[in-house]
Enzyme design. Sequence first.
Site, PDB file in Angstrom:
ATOM      1  N   HIS A  97       0.839  -1.198   0.000  1.00  0.00           N
ATOM      2  CA  HIS A  97       0.000   0.000   0.000  1.00  0.00           C
ATOM      3  C   HIS A  97       0.873   1.247   0.000  1.00  0.00           C
ATOM      4  O   HIS A  97       1.949   1.273   0.597  1.00  0.00           O
ATOM      5  CB  HIS A  97      -0.930  -0.006   1.212  1.00  0.00           C
ATOM      6  CG  HIS A  97      -1.988   1.035   1.155  1.00  0.00           C
ATOM      7  ND1 HIS A  97      -1.758   2.356   1.501  1.00  0.00           N
ATOM      8  CD2 HIS A  97      -3.290   0.975   0.766  1.00  0.00           C
ATOM      9  CE1 HIS A  97      -2.864   3.050   1.340  1.00  0.00           C
ATOM     10  NE2 HIS A  97      -3.817   2.241   0.897  1.00  0.00           N
ATOM     11  N   GLU A 170      -4.356   1.694  -7.082  1.00  0.00           N
ATOM     12  CA  GLU A 170      -4.749   2.766  -6.174  1.00  0.00           C
ATOM     13  C   GLU A 170      -3.881   3.994  -6.444  1.00  0.00           C
ATOM     14  O   GLU A 170      -2.825   4.154  -5.819  1.00  0.00           O
ATOM     15  CB  GLU A 170      -4.585   2.328  -4.718  1.00  0.00           C
ATOM     16  CG  GLU A 170      -5.533   1.231  -4.297  1.00  0.00           C
ATOM     17  CD  GLU A 170      -5.649   1.141  -2.787  1.00  0.00           C
ATOM     18  OE1 GLU A 170      -6.783   1.180  -2.288  1.00  0.00           O
ATOM     19  OE2 GLU A 170      -4.613   1.043  -2.111  1.00  0.00           O
TER      20      GLU A 170
END
Length: 254
Positions: A97, A170
Amino acid sequence: MRVVYWVGTSWKMNKTLAEALDFAERLAGFIPGFDDRIQPFVIPPFTAVREVKRALSSTRIKVGAQNMHWADAGAWTGEISPPMLRDCGLDLVELGHSERREHFGETDRTVGLKTAAAVKHGMIPLICVGETLAERESGQADAVLSAQVEGALQFLEGEAKTAKILFAYEPVWAIGDKGIPASADYADKQQALIKTVAGALLPSVPPVLYGGSVNPGNAAELVGQPNIDGLFIGRSAWQADGYIDILGRASAAI
């Protein structure tokens, strides 16, 4: 043709154990009879993964962790190993992430080591990739995404390349409470690139989810894009009602 459409949420550093179990119990009551074309998943904080997995054990909802180390054991103070996650019964693990890349020194190499370790221990790696706003504006987005995908897969060899692997696109500029969602067209184009790069390194093209300010207002349009194989939702799904709402919208849009 999509075999399954993934719709899940990661809770980041949120929810006490009681709050996590309340969410899980609400979800467990909803899922029976829900659209089996959709694969739901939740990624709680480490403190709740075992209990949430138990609460959802009679359902088809997958449960994951937000990170792990690549080593099985050792002098890695504060880290969690793959066998520890498997001991909790987890199905998948979120890796790479952007918050971990920015604040905790995560690199393409460490994401690659963790990806290989997840596969080795029978968990699905959910690999997050995405460019920053500066990288997008300077025309580097494609190069950054390609490098992140290649780095994540660099240590997979032989049969490990046939394992189930997920990517989540993302864009860094689209996540968080101040994020601006990527347009559906832009997200679809970038996800096509991710599939091309990953497909050149693996026997089959892995599913690619979109994450970045997914909300009830844009979920259906995102689901309608051919290269978006799922939704990875943040704060819009941190309450059970919000998650269930988006699950329903995804089901209607498939």
